[in-house]
Write a protein that holds these residues in place. Structure first.
Motif, PDB file in Angstrom:
ATOM      1  N   UNK A 186      12.361  -2.405 -16.792  1.00 42.75           N
ATOM      2  CA  UNK A 186      12.238  -3.546 -15.877  1.00 42.75           C
ATOM      3  C   UNK A 186      10.823  -4.136 -15.916  1.00 42.75           C
ATOM      4  N   UNK A 187      10.120  -3.992 -17.035  1.00 39.46           N
ATOM      5  CA  UNK A 187       8.770  -4.535 -17.154  1.00 39.46           C
ATOM      6  C   UNK A 187       8.756  -6.059 -17.244  1.00 39.46           C
ATOM      7  N   UNK A 188       9.927  -6.680 -17.342  1.00 37.02           N
ATOM      8  CA  UNK A 188      10.001  -8.146 -17.349  1.00 37.02           C
ATOM      9  C   UNK A 188       9.865  -8.732 -15.945  1.00 37.02           C
ATOM     10  N   UNK A 189       9.993  -7.905 -14.907  1.00 38.26           N
ATOM     11  CA  UNK A 189       9.846  -8.396 -13.539  1.00 38.26           C
ATOM     12  C   UNK A 189       8.363  -8.644 -13.221  1.00 38.26           C
ATOM     13  N   UNK A 190       8.064  -9.582 -12.326  1.00 43.23           N
ATOM     14  CA  UNK A 190       6.666  -9.822 -11.930  1.00 43.23           C
ATOM     15  C   UNK A 190       6.021  -8.541 -11.421  1.00 43.23           C
ATOM     16  N   UNK A 191       4.749  -8.351 -11.798  1.00 40.78           N
ATOM     17  CA  UNK A 191       4.090  -7.065 -11.537  1.00 40.78           C
ATOM     18  C   UNK A 191       3.136  -7.144 -10.336  1.00 40.78           C
ATOM     19  N   UNK A 192       3.453  -6.441  -9.249  1.00 37.51           N
ATOM     20  CA  UNK A 192       2.562  -6.430  -8.072  1.00 37.51           C
ATOM     21  C   UNK A 192       1.209  -5.777  -8.346  1.00 37.51           C
ATOM     22  N   UNK A 193       1.104  -5.045  -9.424  1.00 37.78           N
ATOM     23  CA  UNK A 193      -0.121  -4.328  -9.762  1.00 37.78           C
ATOM     24  C   UNK A 193      -1.339  -5.255  -9.816  1.00 37.78           C
ATOM     25  N   UNK A 194      -1.111  -6.500 -10.240  1.00 40.22           N
ATOM     26  CA  UNK A 194      -2.225  -7.418 -10.462  1.00 40.22           C
ATOM     27  C   UNK A 194      -2.672  -8.138  -9.192  1.00 40.22           C
ATOM     28  N   UNK A 195      -2.095  -7.796  -8.056  1.00 30.15           N
ATOM     29  CA  UNK A 195      -2.490  -8.416  -6.797  1.00 30.15           C
ATOM     30  C   UNK A 195      -3.259  -7.377  -5.974  1.00 30.15           C
ATOM     31  N   UNK A 196      -4.514  -7.675  -5.618  1.00 32.23           N
ATOM     32  CA  UNK A 196      -5.356  -6.681  -4.928  1.00 32.23           C
ATOM     33  C   UNK A 196      -4.714  -6.097  -3.674  1.00 32.23           C
ATOM     34  N   UNK A 197      -3.981  -6.920  -2.927  1.00 34.24           N
ATOM     35  CA  UNK A 197      -3.390  -6.437  -1.680  1.00 34.24           C
ATOM     36  C   UNK A 197      -2.215  -5.493  -1.915  1.00 34.24           C
ATOM     37  N   UNK A 198      -1.716  -5.397  -3.167  1.00 31.66           N
ATOM     38  CA  UNK A 198      -0.581  -4.516  -3.461  1.00 31.66           C
ATOM     39  C   UNK A 198      -0.915  -3.444  -4.494  1.00 31.66           C
ATOM     40  N   UNK A 199      -2.120  -3.463  -5.000  1.00 34.22           N
ATOM     41  CA  UNK A 199      -2.517  -2.535  -6.067  1.00 34.22           C
ATOM     42  C   UNK A 199      -2.298  -1.073  -5.666  1.00 34.22           C
ATOM     43  N   UNK A 200      -2.650  -0.729  -4.432  1.00 38.45           N
ATOM     44  CA  UNK A 200      -2.559   0.654  -3.979  1.00 38.45           C
ATOM     45  C   UNK A 200      -1.211   0.979  -3.331  1.00 38.45           C
ATOM     46  N   UNK A 201      -0.334  -0.004  -3.242  1.00 42.11           N
ATOM     47  CA  UNK A 201       0.978   0.215  -2.615  1.00 42.11           C
ATOM     48  C   UNK A 201       1.996   0.669  -3.668  1.00 42.11           C
ATOM     49  N   UNK A 202       3.230   0.886  -3.232  1.00 36.18           N
ATOM     50  CA  UNK A 202       4.314   1.288  -4.141  1.00 36.18           C
ATOM     51  C   UNK A 202       5.541   0.424  -3.880  1.00 36.18           C
ATOM     52  N   UNK A 203       6.541   0.645  -4.708  1.00 35.88           N
ATOM     53  CA  UNK A 203       7.787  -0.097  -4.564  1.00 35.88           C
ATOM     54  C   UNK A 203       8.574   0.246  -3.318  1.00 35.88           C
ATOM     55  N   UNK A 204       8.082   1.185  -2.517  1.00 31.31           N
ATOM     56  CA  UNK A 204       8.723   1.528  -1.252  1.00 31.31           C
ATOM     57  C   UNK A 204       8.081   0.797  -0.076  1.00 31.31           C
ATOM     58  N   UNK A 205       6.965   0.136  -0.327  1.00 31.53           N
ATOM     59  CA  UNK A 205       6.259  -0.563   0.746  1.00 31.53           C
ATOM     60  C   UNK A 205       6.820  -1.962   0.950  1.00 31.53           C
TER      61      UNK A 205
END
Length: 285
Positions: A186-205
């Motif tokens: 599923x690497x084709x989905x937009x990646x929250x990793x590149x947003x500072x406010x979501x970098x430390x979060x997970x897919x459960x947040x």
């Protein structure tokens, strides 16, 4: 759920699939016993009266070279039990060329220890009287082992145990799970990793969930995976398999794969499906 114990007393021709059927019943949580002497069948039946076993399958056949005793037991088996139980007599057979072919492939010796064709003819002759008193007779000539199980459970009107779908989220950078039966990228989905406010979060947040769900491709992915997971679970259950591993990966195994795997699990679980969930790399930073 039936209150009285259920017993399947199985016999038939050598090479007709009795061992295959017994293994299938064991997989479905029956207590199974192979090659029981005819004179001990009564003993096994009455063990049920004082045990917690509710489903029993017994094979007794020509290997004891005592067809007369076997016939007597099958003919009077309902009178042998000292408590109420549901007893079914099962006879498996196949045509002579099929049995010969199966013996050639297995390279086993016929239990009557005679030349194969003579032994088969003799067994068909002595077992014919038992076949006539059995309430379930199955000809396995054209039936594959998985089909035998499916056909038998359709005959007895008992549902096969459903396959458990083990859903695993993972990160490709940590390696693909070696146990994967199905691998979804599923690497084709937009990646929250590149947003500072979501970098430390997970897919459960919640913030990551809201971010991913704003994109049509996320919802389309979930819908297609739900349909596919249900399809393979149903088809595998028919084949007799008991578990499969559905592995969903993104780059690091923290955001996209976790969200998709958890969403898939929640939908299948709410639908009453047999599923489990593991987030393999969720704690790895």
């Amino acid at each position: 759920m039936k209150n009285n114990p259920v017993v399947y007393l199985i016999t038939g021709l050598s090479g007709a699939g009795k061992s295959t059927l017994l293994r299938a019943l064991e997989d479905e949580q029956y207590f199974t016993v192979d090659n029981v002497p005819p004179n001990l069948i009564e003993h096994f039946l009455n063990i049920l009266c004082t045990s917690n076993v509710k489903k029993l399958a017994i094979v007794s056949d020509i290997r004891w070279k005592d067809p007369k005793s076997l016939y007597e037991v099958f003919n009077n088996v309902e009178k042998l039990a000292k408590c109420n139980m549901e007893i079914h007599k099962v006879f498996l057979k196949a045509d002579k060329p099929t049995i010969i072919d199966r013996y050639k492939k297995s390279r086993r010796i016929h239990p009557l220890e005679k030349s194969l064709e003579i032994a088969i003819d003799e067994e068909i002759n002595v077992m014919s009287s038992i076949e006539k008193i059995c309430d379930i007779v199955i000809d396995t000539t054209s039936i594959e082992p998985t089909e035998l199980k499916k056909n038998f459970f359709q005959i007895i009107n008992e549902n096969l145990r459903k396959l458990r779908l083990n859903i695993i989220s993972f990160g490709f950078k940590e390696g693909i799970p070696s146990i994967a039966d199905y691998l979804i990228d599923v690497r084709y989905l937009p990646n929250p990793f590149y947003f500072p406010e979501m970098y430390q979060l997970t897919g459960l947040d919640e913030k990551v969930i809201n971010f991913l769900e704003q994109f049509p491709e996320t919802n389309e992915t979930i819908n297609k995976l739900v349909d596919f997971a249900k399809f393979i679970q149903d088809k595998y259950s028919e084949s007799g398999r008991f578990e499969a591993y559905f592995c969903i990966g993104c780059t690091g195994g923290q955001h996209r794969s976790v969200y998709v795997a958890q969403k898939l699990y929640d939908i299948l679980k709410a639908d009453g499906r047999e599923v489990s969930i593991t987030h393999r790399d969720l704690e790895k930073k």
